[in-house]
Write a protein that holds these residues in place. Structure first.
Motif, PDB file in Angstrom:
ATOM      1  N   GLN A 141      26.369  89.009 -36.370  1.00 62.25           N
ATOM      2  CA  GLN A 141      26.307  90.278 -37.098  1.00 62.25           C
ATOM      3  C   GLN A 141      25.126  91.137 -36.644  1.00 62.25           C
ATOM      4  OE1 GLN A 141      26.391  89.629 -41.335  1.00 62.25           O
ATOM      5  NE2 GLN A 141      28.527  88.948 -41.345  1.00 62.25           N
ATOM      6  N   LYS A 142      24.115  90.487 -36.112  1.00 67.01           N
ATOM      7  CA  LYS A 142      22.944  91.202 -35.596  1.00 67.01           C
ATOM      8  C   LYS A 142      23.260  91.885 -34.265  1.00 67.01           C
ATOM      9  CE  LYS A 142      18.404  91.939 -35.914  1.00 67.01           C
ATOM     10  NZ  LYS A 142      17.769  92.711 -37.004  1.00 67.01           N
ATOM     11  N   GLY A 143      24.419  91.557 -33.694  1.00 72.68           N
ATOM     12  CA  GLY A 143      24.812  92.147 -32.424  1.00 72.68           C
ATOM     13  C   GLY A 143      24.478  91.281 -31.229  1.00 72.68           C
ATOM     14  N   TYR A 144      24.100  90.005 -31.487  1.00 75.45           N
ATOM     15  CA  TYR A 144      23.763  89.084 -30.414  1.00 75.45           C
ATOM     16  C   TYR A 144      24.915  88.112 -30.158  1.00 75.45           C
ATOM     17  CZ  TYR A 144      18.996  90.605 -31.621  1.00 75.45           C
ATOM     18  OH  TYR A 144      17.872  91.331 -31.907  1.00 75.45           O
ATOM     19  N   LYS A 145      24.914  87.519 -28.969  1.00 68.10           N
ATOM     20  CA  LYS A 145      25.893  86.481 -28.654  1.00 68.10           C
ATOM     21  C   LYS A 145      25.228  85.110 -28.817  1.00 68.10           C
ATOM     22  CE  LYS A 145      28.257  86.535 -24.749  1.00 68.10           C
ATOM     23  NZ  LYS A 145      28.516  86.307 -23.289  1.00 68.10           N
ATOM     24  N   PRO A 146      25.679  84.277 -29.774  1.00 65.06           N
ATOM     25  CA  PRO A 146      25.096  82.951 -29.932  1.00 65.06           C
ATOM     26  C   PRO A 146      25.532  82.021 -28.794  1.00 65.06           C
ATOM     27  CG  PRO A 146      26.894  83.257 -31.481  1.00 65.06           C
ATOM     28  CD  PRO A 146      26.714  84.565 -30.784  1.00 65.06           C
ATOM     29  N   ILE A 147      24.553  81.379 -28.171  1.00 65.96           N
ATOM     30  CA  ILE A 147      24.817  80.449 -27.068  1.00 65.96           C
ATOM     31  C   ILE A 147      24.086  79.147 -27.366  1.00 65.96           C
ATOM     32  CG2 ILE A 147      24.614  80.018 -24.592  1.00 65.96           C
ATOM     33  CD1 ILE A 147      24.502  83.043 -24.160  1.00 65.96           C
ATOM     34  N   ARG A 148      24.835  78.069 -27.480  1.00 66.61           N
ATOM     35  CA  ARG A 148      24.245  76.758 -27.774  1.00 66.61           C
ATOM     36  C   ARG A 148      24.213  75.932 -26.487  1.00 66.61           C
ATOM     37  NH1 ARG A 148      23.568  73.427 -32.420  1.00 66.61           N
ATOM     38  NH2 ARG A 148      23.932  71.213 -32.093  1.00 66.61           N
ATOM     39  N   VAL A 149      23.024  75.430 -26.151  1.00 64.71           N
ATOM     40  CA  VAL A 149      22.845  74.621 -24.951  1.00 64.71           C
ATOM     41  C   VAL A 149      22.262  73.274 -25.376  1.00 64.71           C
ATOM     42  CG1 VAL A 149      21.783  74.499 -22.666  1.00 64.71           C
ATOM     43  CG2 VAL A 149      22.396  76.728 -23.632  1.00 64.71           C
ATOM     44  N   MET A 150      23.061  72.216 -25.296  1.00 59.29           N
ATOM     45  CA  MET A 150      22.640  70.879 -25.737  1.00 59.29           C
ATOM     46  C   MET A 150      22.824  69.890 -24.581  1.00 59.29           C
ATOM     47  SD  MET A 150      23.999  68.652 -28.980  1.00 59.29           S
ATOM     48  CE  MET A 150      25.576  68.245 -28.197  1.00 59.29           C
ATOM     49  N   PHE A 151      21.737  69.308 -24.105  1.00 55.06           N
ATOM     50  CA  PHE A 151      21.767  68.529 -22.873  1.00 55.06           C
ATOM     51  C   PHE A 151      22.406  67.153 -23.008  1.00 55.06           C
ATOM     52  CE2 PHE A 151      18.402  71.647 -22.288  1.00 55.06           C
ATOM     53  CZ  PHE A 151      18.722  72.142 -21.037  1.00 55.06           C
ATOM     54  N   TYR A 152      22.280  66.526 -24.160  1.00 57.14           N
ATOM     55  CA  TYR A 152      22.834  65.173 -24.322  1.00 57.14           C
ATOM     56  C   TYR A 152      23.751  65.123 -25.529  1.00 57.14           C
ATOM     57  CZ  TYR A 152      19.479  63.857 -20.784  1.00 57.14           C
ATOM     58  OH  TYR A 152      18.787  63.780 -19.605  1.00 57.14           O
ATOM     59  N   TYR A 153      24.963  64.693 -25.273  1.00 60.93           N
ATOM     60  CA  TYR A 153      25.990  64.624 -26.311  1.00 60.93           C
ATOM     61  C   TYR A 153      25.800  63.357 -27.131  1.00 60.93           C
ATOM     62  CZ  TYR A 153      30.471  66.562 -27.860  1.00 60.93           C
ATOM     63  OH  TYR A 153      31.452  67.195 -28.568  1.00 60.93           O
ATOM     64  N   PRO A 154      26.033  63.404 -28.444  1.00 63.22           N
ATOM     65  CA  PRO A 154      25.914  62.186 -29.265  1.00 63.22           C
ATOM     66  C   PRO A 154      27.009  61.183 -28.906  1.00 63.22           C
ATOM     67  CG  PRO A 154      26.901  63.955 -30.542  1.00 63.22           C
ATOM     68  CD  PRO A 154      26.452  64.571 -29.251  1.00 63.22           C
ATOM     69  N   GLN A 155      26.809  59.939 -29.294  1.00 62.31           N
ATOM     70  CA  GLN A 155      27.772  58.897 -28.946  1.00 62.31           C
ATOM     71  C   GLN A 155      28.538  58.361 -30.151  1.00 62.31           C
ATOM     72  OE1 GLN A 155      26.345  55.997 -26.021  1.00 62.31           O
ATOM     73  NE2 GLN A 155      24.484  57.209 -25.775  1.00 62.31           N
ATOM     74  N   ARG A 156      28.025  58.574 -31.342  1.00 66.65           N
ATOM     75  CA  ARG A 156      28.718  58.089 -32.532  1.00 66.65           C
ATOM     76  C   ARG A 156      29.888  58.999 -32.872  1.00 66.65           C
ATOM     77  NH1 ARG A 156      26.532  54.691 -30.738  1.00 66.65           N
ATOM     78  NH2 ARG A 156      24.759  53.465 -31.470  1.00 66.65           N
ATOM     79  N   GLU A 157      30.983  58.400 -33.315  1.00 63.30           N
ATOM     80  CA  GLU A 157      32.236  59.132 -33.509  1.00 63.30           C
ATOM     81  C   GLU A 157      32.101  60.300 -34.472  1.00 63.30           C
ATOM     82  OE1 GLU A 157      36.806  58.248 -35.046  1.00 63.30           O
ATOM     83  OE2 GLU A 157      35.496  56.583 -34.488  1.00 63.30           O
ATOM     84  N   GLN A 158      31.425  60.082 -35.606  1.00 64.12           N
ATOM     85  CA  GLN A 158      31.310  61.155 -36.591  1.00 64.12           C
ATOM     86  C   GLN A 158      30.471  62.312 -36.051  1.00 64.12           C
ATOM     87  OE1 GLN A 158      30.003  59.896 -40.461  1.00 64.12           O
ATOM     88  NE2 GLN A 158      29.975  61.953 -41.314  1.00 64.12           N
TER      89      GLN A 158
END
Length: 211
Positions: A141-158
């Motif tokens: 809503q602020k006019g920005y594009k949200p970009i998520r950068v996460m280097f390591y993915y979790p391993q637990r199913e949930q």
């Protein structure tokens, strides 16, 4: 490989490594005078005192390691971004959709790109999705594009399911979501710097010191 950026990240790694070692050493020394009466319960469950002591020590070491590993990687990625986009910065924006929290922090705002840098996210808290949904909507809503950068993915199913939901959330609001190899590639393509290559070189040098 950019030598100036490499030197900055190497110096950062030296700082974090030194601070981490000091924290671990201090805590290990403190634990020598800890009350270990809880070892009774360990023994009831089949864990010897010596094994229980090692578990407690490494649990404390692990807490410090995860904290410093995350902070170092996130700061290193931000250095890459700053070298490419010197006008980018960390900013806080007001929460226009609720009272708590009063503001949301953007790790790196480059023009209209609002980047969130995370080393990993292993949360299994369902409320996390609601909070993130609000955060992303406020940023959009602020006019920005949200970009998520996460280097390591979790391993637990949930935790994996929550990340899959967050990815759908970002894409649904015309944002971008990168995790694992995609996150490393995003930083390389977005900045022109191969952060993973830099870290691998530093890691090899560091390990050779202990060989």
């Amino acid at each position: 490989m950019d030598s100036a950026l490499y030197d900055e990240i190497k110096n950062l790694s030296d700082k974090y490594s030194s601070e981490l070692r000091a924290k671990i050493d201090d805590r290990t020394e403190e634990m020598k005078s800890d009350d270990n009466s809880h070892f009774l319960i360990y023994r009831v469950l089949g864990i010897s005192e010596s094994e229980g002591n090692l578990i407690d020590i490494y649990q404390n070491k692990g807490r410090f390691l995860y904290k410093y590993a995350g902070a170092f990687l996130e700061d290193s990625a931000t250095l890459c971004l700053r070298h490419k986009y010197p006008t980018g910065k960390k900013v806080k924006i007001p929460n226009t959709l609720g009272r708590r929290p009063s503001t949301y922090e953007i790790d790196f705002l480059n023009d209209t790109d609002a980047l969130e840098i995370k080393w990993r996210d292993a949360t299994t808290d369902g409320d996390h999705i609601t909070k993130e949904h609000t955060r992303v909507k406020v940023i959009s809503q602020k006019g920005y594009k949200p970009i998520r950068v996460m280097f390591y993915y979790p391993q637990r199913e949930q935790a994996v399911r929550i990340q899959e939901t967050l990815k759908t959330l970002y894409e649904g609001i015309k944002g971008e979501y990168y995790a694992g190899d995609d996150a490393w590639n995003f930083i390389k393509n977005y900045t022109g710097f191969d952060l993973k290559e830099i870290l691998e070189k530093i890691a090899d040098e560091r390990m050779s010191e202990y060989a």
